[in-house]
Design a protein around this motif. Structure first.
Motif, short mmCIF file in Angstrom:
data_model
loop_
_atom_site.label_atom_id
_atom_site.label_comp_id
_atom_site.label_asym_id
_atom_site.label_seq_id
_atom_site.Cartn_x
_atom_site.Cartn_y
_atom_site.Cartn_z
N LEU A 1 10.06 -0.89 -13.01
CA LEU A 1 8.70 -0.38 -13.24
C LEU A 1 8.00 -0.09 -11.91
CD1 LEU A 1 7.59 -2.72 -16.16
CD2 LEU A 1 8.22 -0.30 -16.32
N THR A 2 8.46 -0.79 -10.87
CA THR A 2 7.91 -0.54 -9.53
C THR A 2 8.98 0.15 -8.68
OG1 THR A 2 8.67 -2.69 -8.69
CG2 THR A 2 6.47 -2.60 -9.69
N ARG A 3 8.60 0.62 -7.50
CA ARG A 3 9.54 1.37 -6.67
C ARG A 3 10.62 0.48 -6.06
NH1 ARG A 3 7.90 6.46 -5.93
NH2 ARG A 3 5.71 6.99 -6.24
N GLY A 4 10.36 -0.81 -5.98
CA GLY A 4 11.34 -1.71 -5.40
C GLY A 4 11.38 -1.66 -3.88
N VAL A 5 10.35 -1.06 -3.27
CA VAL A 5 10.27 -1.02 -1.80
C VAL A 5 8.97 -1.70 -1.39
CG1 VAL A 5 10.36 0.44 0.25
CG2 VAL A 5 11.49 1.19 -1.85
N PRO A 6 8.94 -3.03 -1.34
CA PRO A 6 7.71 -3.76 -1.06
C PRO A 6 7.27 -3.63 0.40
CG PRO A 6 9.55 -5.27 -1.19
CD PRO A 6 10.08 -3.93 -1.58
N PHE B 1 0.25 -17.77 5.05
CA PHE B 1 0.80 -17.09 3.87
C PHE B 1 0.95 -15.60 4.16
CE2 PHE B 1 -3.81 -17.27 3.32
CZ PHE B 1 -4.12 -15.94 3.10
N ILE B 2 1.86 -15.01 3.44
CA ILE B 2 2.12 -13.56 3.54
C ILE B 2 2.05 -12.98 2.13
CG2 ILE B 2 3.83 -11.79 4.12
CD1 ILE B 2 4.91 -13.62 6.26
N ALA B 3 1.32 -11.88 1.97
CA ALA B 3 1.25 -11.18 0.67
C ALA B 3 2.03 -9.88 0.75
CB ALA B 3 -0.20 -10.91 0.30
N VAL B 4 2.79 -9.64 -0.29
CA VAL B 4 3.63 -8.44 -0.36
C VAL B 4 3.34 -7.71 -1.67
CG1 VAL B 4 6.01 -7.59 -0.42
CG2 VAL B 4 5.42 -9.53 1.03
N ALA B 5 3.26 -6.41 -1.61
CA ALA B 5 3.01 -5.61 -2.81
C ALA B 5 4.12 -4.61 -3.02
CB ALA B 5 1.67 -4.90 -2.70
N ASP B 6 4.45 -4.40 -4.27
CA ASP B 6 5.45 -3.41 -4.64
C ASP B 6 4.75 -2.32 -5.45
OD1 ASP B 6 7.73 -2.05 -5.21
OD2 ASP B 6 8.61 -3.56 -6.53
N GLU B 7 4.83 -1.09 -4.99
CA GLU B 7 4.08 0.00 -5.60
C GLU B 7 4.66 0.39 -6.97
OE1 GLU B 7 2.46 4.44 -4.26
OE2 GLU B 7 3.99 3.41 -3.09
N VAL B 8 3.77 0.58 -7.93
CA VAL B 8 4.19 0.99 -9.27
C VAL B 8 4.69 2.44 -9.22
CG1 VAL B 8 3.40 1.45 -11.63
CG2 VAL B 8 2.61 -0.59 -10.42
N ARG B 9 5.78 2.72 -9.93
CA ARG B 9 6.29 4.09 -10.01
C ARG B 9 5.27 4.99 -10.70
NH1 ARG B 9 11.96 4.59 -9.43
NH2 ARG B 9 13.04 2.59 -9.37
N ALA C 1 -1.39 -7.81 -13.31
CA ALA C 1 -1.97 -6.64 -12.64
C ALA C 1 -1.02 -5.43 -12.76
CB ALA C 1 -2.23 -6.96 -11.17
N ILE C 2 0.27 -5.67 -12.54
CA ILE C 2 1.27 -4.59 -12.67
C ILE C 2 1.39 -4.16 -14.14
CG2 ILE C 2 3.71 -3.96 -12.41
CD1 ILE C 2 2.30 -4.23 -9.75
N GLY C 3 1.47 -5.14 -15.03
CA GLY C 3 1.61 -4.85 -16.46
C GLY C 3 0.47 -4.01 -17.01
#
Length: 716
Positions: free
Chosen positions: A414-419, A533-541, A572-574
């Motif tokens: 559902l996401t691009r898989g490139v965080p 802490f580190i936050a990582v996001a994966d963009e939705v397709r 949030a993604i859902g």
């Protein structure tokens, strides 16, 4: 072509000349009886036979002599291009040469009717003309039919042989001759329809070139693809097709990958990008380092898997095969009863009711019934393959049409898989940002987690070295990683990991805020101290939301997102993509249990993932669907359906195609049986004739074939 298999080895052969599925079954049985053959299996859809044991091409052709089959060894497993060339080298037989007996028989029938008009139907010349037409036009039919009769092997040729001999016995010479001609035409239609369906797949064989320009030892040479080795440098000029899978080492261009992924929009390629055999280099000059042998290229695997898929019988086909096994003997019994009961018990005319019985034999010929499913399956699988969807069997084609729920892995699906790293903060003043990032990157470098690449990429961007010596590295399933650096054990993982041994109250509010934005947060620290802490996001397709909407419009009752991510990030993604249910913070076994629960509620459930992770969940689903099968061996091998492009938009098309195939198969079966029953009802008033019987059979075969071939043109 006189090669002999070693005992115990499997060898594959192409078969030219199959006219029907029953003939394929007979050929398989004959091959199994050959001396030295341990086992054999015919793939009628792909027109192939796999033989285990010792045999020769000559022996195989003798086993198929009843059908005049031509056998061609498939010398290189998976390399269909070579086989295609061998097929092309076979002499082309003209239509007249191929059907000269049939044409001569038709001429004799025309002369027979002329003689009937001039001399009468009982004239010796008239009878001899029709008899000659029957013998010449039906020789190959009688050869098999009479053998089957003595063996009590009742198939359609047995039925037709008995009917035609019976017609001649009662003096219906003209109708017997016409039945011979019409049955031959019906067989030709069946063969033509199946060949058209096969060719939709066989055309894939011509996609990749058979030669490539290779640079070796400073010299450029054009060589056969089978002679190309891994590591060779292949030179691909603008406008040329790429002959081998490989990695670009020099140059840049746009490449049309439609043959592999189904996407018509060219993809930009530069150094270190992967390219596939059979794709088209549109603009620049490329130098490509070959990474796979010709038999292992993606296109070779696709062709091989698609052909294997045709051998996997769909439930409807298994039903038809079982039905046909009992159907033919039952028809013969019914025909016998029709012929003898009225004359014996109701004072009917023997000649009249024997004629009706013979007509029942003809109308009972199951041509349309047995061809109804194979053509549909082959047409649909071929169409899907050309559009970048690999369906690995008729059973999965049918199951796709009955799906009620679909579960999606989040990352890479559902996401691009490139965080990418979005937030990075240090909460311990005793260490600097650079030190913390160096520690985290050094640990993540040893991790296979999808988010690790985002952290190492961030370190690269900032010029921070992450080559620290890490000892006792360990992955903590579903929670994070740990490792010792300079005697101190550091942890990088989810808040749940740190809750096990320390208090995260000081950053709890910040964690909640970041998670509510759909980001994944990883805490860095030891068992006693939190460093940051580190936050990582994966963009939705872009396509995810549209695809989910289309699936709901198609009647999919539930779409579920399964993820190991935290609940707030998952929600949030859902919410962005519009799935009907979100399940978060799942370990691999939790995803497996979720699929089992969905199956208990909805029956047929698909799992969509990347074909590498979540293998148990993919295996437990009714249909496992892998994303991005192009170049991914694991996806091609483990999934039931592979979307070759890294694109979800093929999913609604696949479901639509599957449902269309199911509808056509059911329509074909109903029509084929219905037309038989309708013709049989004509027996009651005595109206059934051999003409009506054979025309109903031929008409049903033609309509069923045309209906099935509609699946070749279903659009996205």
């Amino acid at each position: 072509m006189n090669e002999i298999n070693e005992v115990g080895n499997e060898n594959v052969y192409r078969v030219e000349g199959f006219s029907c599925i029953n003939c394929a079954g007979k050929f398989e049985r004959n091959v199994k009886e050959l001396p030295g053959v341990q086992d054999a299996k015919v793939n009628f859809g792909a027109s192939k036979i796999s033989v285990i044991g010792e045999t020769t091409v000559e022996d195989l052709e003798k086993a198929g002599a009843f059908e005049n089959l031509t056998i061609i060894p498939e010398k290189v497993a998976g390399q269909s291009a070579k086989v295609s060339n061998e097929l092309k080298k076979e002499p082309k037989i003209s239509f007249i040469k191929k059907h000269e007996e049939l044409l001569f028989s038709a001429l004799l029938i025309a002369l027979g009717y002329t003689s009937t008009f001039l001399n009468g139907e009982d004239n010796l010349v008239t009878v001899l003309l029709f008899l000659s037409a029957i013998v010449i036009g039906g020789y190959s039919l009688f050869k098999v039919g009479i053998q089957n009769l003595f063996r009590l092997d009742f198939d359609m040729k047995t039925l037709m042989t008995v009917a035609i001999i019976g017609a001649a016995f009662i003096g219906e010479w003209a109708e017997g001759a016409v039945v011979v001609i019409l049955f031959a035409i019906s067989e030709a239609l069946e063969r033509y329809s199946m060949d058209r369906a096969r060719n939709s797949i066989r055309s894939l064989m011509d996609i990749a070139p058979n030669e490539a320009l290779i640079r070796r030892n400073g010299h450029e040479m054009l060589i056969d693809v089978e002679s190309i080795a891994i590591g060779d440098i292949m030179i691909v000029k603008p406008g040329q097709k790429i002959a081998m899978d490989g990695v670009v080492v020099k140059g840049g261009s746009s490449v049309n990958q439609a043959t592999i992924t189904g996407e018509s929009v060219p993809v930009s390629k530069s150094t270190n990008d992967e390219v596939f055999a059979g794709t088209l280099n549109e603009e620049g000059l490329l130098e490509v380092k070959v990474t796979k042998l010709v038999k292992d290229t993606t296109i070779a695997k696709i062709i091989n898997l698609v052909e294997e898929a045709q051998a996997e019988r769909a439930p409807s086909q298994a039903f038809i095969d079982k039905f046909a096994k009992y159907y033919t003997p039952i028809i013969m019994v019914i025909a016998a009863l029709v012929a003898v009961i009225p004359p014996i018990f109701f004072d009917g005319s023997w000649e009249s009711w024997l004629y009706q019985g013979l007509s029942v034999l003809v109308v009972g010929c199951p041509c349309a019934l047995v061809i109804s499913t194979p053509i549909s399956i082959v047409s649909a699988i071929g169409n899907a393959a050309k559009k970048g969807v690999l369906i690995k069997g008729g059973i999965y084609l049918e199951e796709m049409g009955g799906l009620k729920a679909i579960a999606f892995d989040k990352t890479g699906t559902l996401t691009r898989g490139v965080p990418v790293v979005t937030d990075f903060e240090v909460v311990n003043n005793q260490v600097s940002k650079n030190e913390v990032l160096s520690i985290v990157a050094s640990l993540e470098k040893r991790s296979g987690h999808p988010l690790a690449s985002a952290i190492t990429k961030k370190a690269d961007e900032l010029g921070i070295a992450y080559d620290l010596n890490v000892e006792n590295f360990e992955s903590i399933t579903g929670k994070g990683i740990k490792g010792s650096i300079n005697g101190t054990t550091y942890y990088v993982g989810s808040p749940n990991l740190f809750k096990e041994f320390t208090d995260i109250y000081s950053i709890k509010a910040k964690v909640a805020e970041i998670q509510s934005e759909g980001k994944t947060i990883m805490i860095v620290g030891t068992k006693t101290d939190i460093l940051g802490f580190i936050a990582v996001a994966d963009e939705v397709r872009d396509s995810s939301k549209v695809v989910i909407e289309k699936l709901h419009d198609l009647g999919i009752k539930k779409t579920v997102m399964l993820t190991g991510d935290n609940d707030l990030a998952a929600r949030a993604i859902g919410a962005q993509v519009g799935v009907s249910e979100i399940q978060s913070e799942l370990l691999p076994e939790d995803k497996l249990n979720s699929i089992k629960q969905l199956r208990s509620e909805y029956g047929r459930v698909a799992m969509v993932g990347d074909g590498v992770n979540d293998t148990p969940a993919l295996a437990a689903s009714t249909v496992g669907i892998a994303m991005g099968g192009a170049g991914t061996d694991t996806a091609l091998e483990t999934a039931d359906v592979a979307l070759m492009a890294d694109d979800l938009e093929k999913l609604p098309f696949t479901i639509k195609l599957s449902r269309k195939a199911l509808t056509i198969i059911k329509t074909n079966i109903a029509f084929a049986i219905g037309i038989k029953l309708l013709a049989l009802l004509l027996v009651v008033p005595g109206w059934l004739t051999l003409w009506i019987a054979i025309l109903s059979d031929m008409g049903a075969t033609l309509l069923v074939s045309l209906n099935s071939m509609r699946l070749m043109i279903v659009k996205e």
